[in-house]
Design a protein around this motif. Structure first.
Motif, PDB file in Angstrom:
ATOM      1  N   VAL A 164      -1.149  83.574  74.303  1.00 17.20           N
ATOM      2  CA  VAL A 164      -0.622  84.477  75.311  1.00 17.20           C
ATOM      3  C   VAL A 164      -1.834  85.106  75.978  1.00 17.20           C
ATOM      4  CG1 VAL A 164       1.059  86.306  75.742  1.00 17.20           C
ATOM      5  CG2 VAL A 164       1.228  84.952  73.662  1.00 17.20           C
ATOM      6  N   TRP A 165      -1.818  85.112  77.300  1.00 18.85           N
ATOM      7  CA  TRP A 165      -2.983  85.587  78.060  1.00 18.85           C
ATOM      8  C   TRP A 165      -2.620  86.809  78.900  1.00 18.85           C
ATOM      9  CZ3 TRP A 165      -4.726  80.459  80.911  1.00 18.85           C
ATOM     10  CH2 TRP A 165      -5.247  79.563  79.958  1.00 18.85           C
ATOM     11  N   TYR A 166      -3.582  87.707  78.963  1.00 16.82           N
ATOM     12  CA  TYR A 166      -3.464  88.879  79.840  1.00 16.82           C
ATOM     13  C   TYR A 166      -4.700  88.874  80.721  1.00 16.82           C
ATOM     14  CZ  TYR A 166      -3.000  93.788  81.254  1.00 16.82           C
ATOM     15  OH  TYR A 166      -2.877  94.965  81.974  1.00 16.82           O
ATOM     16  N   SER A 179     -15.141  79.779  86.391  1.00 16.39           N
ATOM     17  CA  SER A 179     -14.527  78.889  85.387  1.00 16.39           C
ATOM     18  C   SER A 179     -13.159  78.372  85.876  1.00 16.39           C
ATOM     19  CB  SER A 179     -14.476  79.692  84.083  1.00 16.39           C
ATOM     20  OG  SER A 179     -13.770  79.058  83.108  1.00 16.39           O
ATOM     21  N   SER A 180     -12.096  78.540  85.069  1.00 18.79           N
ATOM     22  CA  SER A 180     -10.804  77.931  85.420  1.00 18.79           C
ATOM     23  C   SER A 180     -10.121  78.607  86.610  1.00 18.79           C
ATOM     24  CB  SER A 180      -9.882  77.949  84.205  1.00 18.79           C
ATOM     25  OG  SER A 180      -9.727  79.276  83.771  1.00 18.79           O
ATOM     26  N   GLN A 181     -10.746  79.635  87.162  1.00 18.03           N
ATOM     27  CA  GLN A 181     -10.228  80.190  88.423  1.00 18.03           C
ATOM     28  C   GLN A 181     -10.616  79.280  89.591  1.00 18.03           C
ATOM     29  OE1 GLN A 181     -12.289  83.929  88.104  1.00 18.03           O
ATOM     30  NE2 GLN A 181     -10.508  84.981  87.216  1.00 18.03           N
ATOM     31  N   ARG A 185     -10.151  69.659  86.767  1.00 20.86           N
ATOM     32  CA  ARG A 185      -9.239  68.887  85.917  1.00 20.86           C
ATOM     33  C   ARG A 185      -9.504  69.318  84.482  1.00 20.86           C
ATOM     34  NH1 ARG A 185      -7.132  64.402  88.464  1.00 20.86           N
ATOM     35  NH2 ARG A 185      -8.256  63.542  90.255  1.00 20.86           N
ATOM     36  N   ASP A 186      -8.459  69.391  83.626  1.00 24.57           N
ATOM     37  CA  ASP A 186      -8.701  69.695  82.210  1.00 24.57           C
ATOM     38  C   ASP A 186      -9.298  68.479  81.521  1.00 24.57           C
ATOM     39  OD1 ASP A 186      -7.975  72.304  82.261  1.00 24.57           O
ATOM     40  OD2 ASP A 186      -5.927  71.977  81.550  1.00 24.57           O
ATOM     41  N   PHE A 187     -10.197  68.768  80.594  1.00 22.44           N
ATOM     42  CA  PHE A 187     -10.926  67.694  79.911  1.00 22.44           C
ATOM     43  C   PHE A 187     -10.110  67.066  78.786  1.00 22.44           C
ATOM     44  CE2 PHE A 187     -11.391  71.503  77.470  1.00 22.44           C
ATOM     45  CZ  PHE A 187     -11.293  71.062  76.168  1.00 22.44           C
ATOM     46  N   ALA A 195       2.590  74.090  79.624  1.00 23.27           N
ATOM     47  CA  ALA A 195       3.637  74.950  80.184  1.00 23.27           C
ATOM     48  C   ALA A 195       3.061  76.352  80.279  1.00 23.27           C
ATOM     49  CB  ALA A 195       4.871  74.944  79.304  1.00 23.27           C
ATOM     50  N   PHE A 196       3.301  76.980  81.410  1.00 27.28           N
ATOM     51  CA  PHE A 196       2.947  78.387  81.591  1.00 27.28           C
ATOM     52  C   PHE A 196       4.266  79.145  81.733  1.00 27.28           C
ATOM     53  CE2 PHE A 196      -0.544  75.923  83.483  1.00 27.28           C
ATOM     54  CZ  PHE A 196      -1.623  76.407  82.735  1.00 27.28           C
ATOM     55  N   VAL A 197       4.467  80.126  80.871  1.00 25.37           N
ATOM     56  CA  VAL A 197       5.682  80.936  80.962  1.00 25.37           C
ATOM     57  C   VAL A 197       5.256  82.298  81.503  1.00 25.37           C
ATOM     58  CG1 VAL A 197       7.636  81.917  79.696  1.00 25.37           C
ATOM     59  CG2 VAL A 197       6.622  79.750  78.926  1.00 25.37           C
ATOM     60  N   PRO A 208      -1.827  83.747  90.856  1.00 26.67           N
ATOM     61  CA  PRO A 208      -0.887  82.648  90.571  1.00 26.67           C
ATOM     62  C   PRO A 208      -1.604  81.362  90.177  1.00 26.67           C
ATOM     63  CG  PRO A 208      -1.068  83.014  92.945  1.00 26.67           C
ATOM     64  CD  PRO A 208      -1.799  84.145  92.281  1.00 26.67           C
ATOM     65  N   PHE A 209      -0.911  80.555  89.406  1.00 27.36           N
ATOM     66  CA  PHE A 209      -1.372  79.214  89.078  1.00 27.36           C
ATOM     67  C   PHE A 209      -1.234  78.369  90.344  1.00 27.36           C
ATOM     68  CE2 PHE A 209      -0.235  74.920  87.436  1.00 27.36           C
ATOM     69  CZ  PHE A 209      -1.430  74.647  86.795  1.00 27.36           C
ATOM     70  N   GLU A 210      -2.177  77.444  90.573  1.00 25.58           N
ATOM     71  CA  GLU A 210      -2.120  76.542  91.742  1.00 25.58           C
ATOM     72  C   GLU A 210      -2.390  75.113  91.284  1.00 25.58           C
ATOM     73  OE1 GLU A 210      -3.921  78.297  95.551  1.00 25.58           O
ATOM     74  OE2 GLU A 210      -4.940  79.381  93.964  1.00 25.58           O
ATOM     75  N   HIS A 267      -6.182  71.821  89.365  1.00 28.07           N
ATOM     76  CA  HIS A 267      -5.498  73.107  89.323  1.00 28.07           C
ATOM     77  C   HIS A 267      -6.509  74.238  89.204  1.00 28.07           C
ATOM     78  CE1 HIS A 267      -6.372  72.066  85.162  1.00 28.07           C
ATOM     79  NE2 HIS A 267      -6.206  73.342  84.842  1.00 28.07           N
ATOM     80  N   ARG A 268      -6.031  75.424  89.401  1.00 30.94           N
ATOM     81  CA  ARG A 268      -6.828  76.631  89.171  1.00 30.94           C
ATOM     82  C   ARG A 268      -5.864  77.803  89.056  1.00 30.94           C
ATOM     83  NH1 ARG A 268      -9.507  78.275  95.076  1.00 30.94           N
ATOM     84  NH2 ARG A 268      -7.504  78.750  96.087  1.00 30.94           N
ATOM     85  N   GLY A 269      -6.367  78.984  88.675  1.00 30.02           N
ATOM     86  CA  GLY A 269      -5.481  80.157  88.596  1.00 30.02           C
ATOM     87  C   GLY A 269      -6.109  81.291  87.842  1.00 30.02           C
ATOM     88  N   GLY A 270      -5.377  82.399  87.813  1.00 25.76           N
ATOM     89  CA  GLY A 270      -5.841  83.550  87.042  1.00 25.76           C
ATOM     90  C   GLY A 270      -6.852  84.415  87.769  1.00 25.76           C
ATOM     91  N   PHE A 271      -6.891  84.291  89.107  1.00 22.37           N
ATOM     92  CA  PHE A 271      -7.802  85.160  89.858  1.00 22.37           C
ATOM     93  C   PHE A 271      -6.946  86.321  90.387  1.00 22.37           C
ATOM     94  CE2 PHE A 271     -10.490  86.095  93.695  1.00 22.37           C
ATOM     95  CZ  PHE A 271     -11.627  86.465  93.000  1.00 22.37           C
ATOM     96  N   PRO A 276      -2.243  92.945  87.022  1.00 22.66           N
ATOM     97  CA  PRO A 276      -2.506  92.071  85.872  1.00 22.66           C
ATOM     98  C   PRO A 276      -1.455  90.969  85.751  1.00 22.66           C
ATOM     99  CG  PRO A 276      -1.788  94.265  85.145  1.00 22.66           C
ATOM    100  CD  PRO A 276      -1.860  94.315  86.636  1.00 22.66           C
ATOM    101  N   ARG A 277      -1.897  89.834  85.220  1.00 21.47           N
ATOM    102  CA  ARG A 277      -0.976  88.723  84.981  1.00 21.47           C
ATOM    103  C   ARG A 277      -0.838  88.534  83.472  1.00 21.47           C
ATOM    104  NH1 ARG A 277      -2.437  82.523  86.330  1.00 21.47           N
ATOM    105  NH2 ARG A 277      -3.454  82.839  84.325  1.00 21.47           N
ATOM    106  N   ALA A 278       0.373  88.318  83.003  1.00 16.95           N
ATOM    107  CA  ALA A 278       0.579  87.979  81.585  1.00 16.95           C
ATOM    108  C   ALA A 278       1.413  86.707  81.533  1.00 16.95           C
ATOM    109  CB  ALA A 278       1.291  89.112  80.856  1.00 16.95           C
TER     110      ALA A 278
HETATM  111  O1  LIG Z   1      -4.958  80.666  84.488  1.00 19.25           O
HETATM  112  C1  LIG Z   1      -4.508  79.759  85.208  1.00 19.25           C
HETATM  113  O2  LIG Z   1      -3.592  79.928  86.008  1.00 19.25           O
HETATM  114  C2  LIG Z   1      -5.136  78.386  85.121  1.00 19.25           C
HETATM  115  C3  LIG Z   1      -5.403  78.035  83.714  1.00 19.25           C
HETATM  116  C4  LIG Z   1      -6.106  76.739  83.577  1.00 19.25           C
HETATM  117  O3  LIG Z   1      -6.882  76.328  84.397  1.00 19.25           O
HETATM  118  C5  LIG Z   1      -5.828  75.942  82.404  1.00 19.25           C
HETATM  119  O4  LIG Z   1      -5.091  76.376  81.509  1.00 19.25           O
HETATM  120  O5  LIG Z   1      -6.361  74.822  82.320  1.00 19.25           O
END
Ligand SMILES: O=C(O)CCC(=O)C(=O)O
Length: 317
Positions: A164-166, A179-181, A185-187, A195-197, A208-210, A267-271, A276-278
């Protein structure tokens, strides 16, 4: 003399690293084509999941686009499932906000972060022991989700990651995406489902996730800086943006939305810039990934010996 030795050591190191990389790639390919994944595909063929209309729609959409979005309540008819998730989310968010407040006052906290991705506070990070008493682990192997993962991947999958991420909004000094913002591609695997809930409403300023549809292996955009085991997975961002020219989808959505996605696509996200995003996040991938490319973030602790469904046992062990 010292320079020569140093250069020699650097060369040995480079050769060793290259050999090690080749070993990892060979191990992955072998397990994908012939060993672990073959067995996982066989198990799936012997005992395929029975998908209902909603699950089948998600798998079909994943097959064509690489992502699918569904309200939590559409997949889980029993409202008690969301109530449990919501209660666990509230306590994680409250605990995290207390820790952040303490840090803001110059105090210490036990908040978990990972090096290089300090912008996310995690409930578990790595090295945690979890049993089925844990609501998040239980959700990760709930057959409503697991059967979608297995149906999409065409094999019995492994649950590799649950957390779970905050993500607090960036401060002025942090400014840039890191980083992942950034687009990547995931390695972990080419046979990959996340899945992101969303546990809060997510709009443009909540990070938002993109995702770029059809960019996962097998999709029409897969040759764009293609996925490779241990490949270069962060393309030059300016060039990337020029080439995808508006093809990305941004997932602004209300709380209690599930986004499924093959994140070996871009993809990218979490910027988060305003709020705050949870979210809760789950990764299912192939056994080949665990053999060569990735590491589970938890160790499963079996409970009182109650028998588990075979696909659930397989996903956890
Ligand atoms: O936080 C996000 O929306 C993206 C997370 C991400 O890049 C990942 O889980 O691989």
């Amino acid at each position: 003399m010292h320079r020569t030795r140093t250069r020699f050591a650097a060369r040995v190191n480079r050769v060793a690293t290259a050999l090690e990389r080749r070993g990892v790639v060979a191990t992955y390919k072998l397990h994908d084509l012939a060993l672990a994944n073959r067995a996982a595909r066989h198990k799936f063929a012997q005992e395929p999941p029975t998908l209902d209309e909603t699950q089948q729609r998600i798998v079909d959409r994943l097959d064509t686009e690489g992502y699918a979005v569904v309200p939590f309540a559409e997949l889980f008819a029993d409202p008690a499932v969301w109530s449990e998730v919501e209660a666990a989310a509230s306590s994680f968010v409250a605990e995290t906000e207390r820790g952040l407040a303490a840090e803001g006052e110059g105090g210490e906290s036990a908040l978990k972060r990972r090096q290089g991705k300090e912008f996310v506070v995690r409930k578990y990070a790595y090295g945690v022991q979890l049993g089925l008493g844990d609501p998040w682990l239980r959700l990760g192997v709930n057959r409503r989700l697991l059967d979608v993962a297995n149906g999409y991947l065409g094999m019995w999958s492994k649950l590799e990651y649950v957390d779970v991420w905050y993500t607090p909004p960036v401060t002025q000094s942090e400014g840039e995406r890191r980083s992942s913002q950034r687009w990547h591609r995931d390695f972990n695997d080419r046979h990959l489902l996340k899945a992101f809930v969303y546990l809060v409403d997510v709009n443009e300023d909540t990070g938002p996730f993109e995702y770029v549809p059809r960019s996962a292996p097998g999709g029409e955009l897969d040759s764009l800086w293609p996925w490779r085991p241990l490949g270069e997975n962060y393309p030059p961002q300016d060039e990337f943006v020029e080439r995808i020219a508006g093809k990305a989808v941004t997932f602004t959505a209300p709380k209690a939305t599930i986004i499924f996605c093959n994140t070996s696509g871009f993809h990218r996200g979490g910027f988060a810039t305003g709020k705050p995003r949870a979210l809760a996040t789950f990764t299912w991938d192939s056994p080949a990934s665990l053999k060569a490319l990735s590491e589970r973030n938890f160790t499963f602790v079996p409970g009182n010996g109650a028998a588990l469904d075979p696909p659930v046992r397989y996903a956890l062990t």
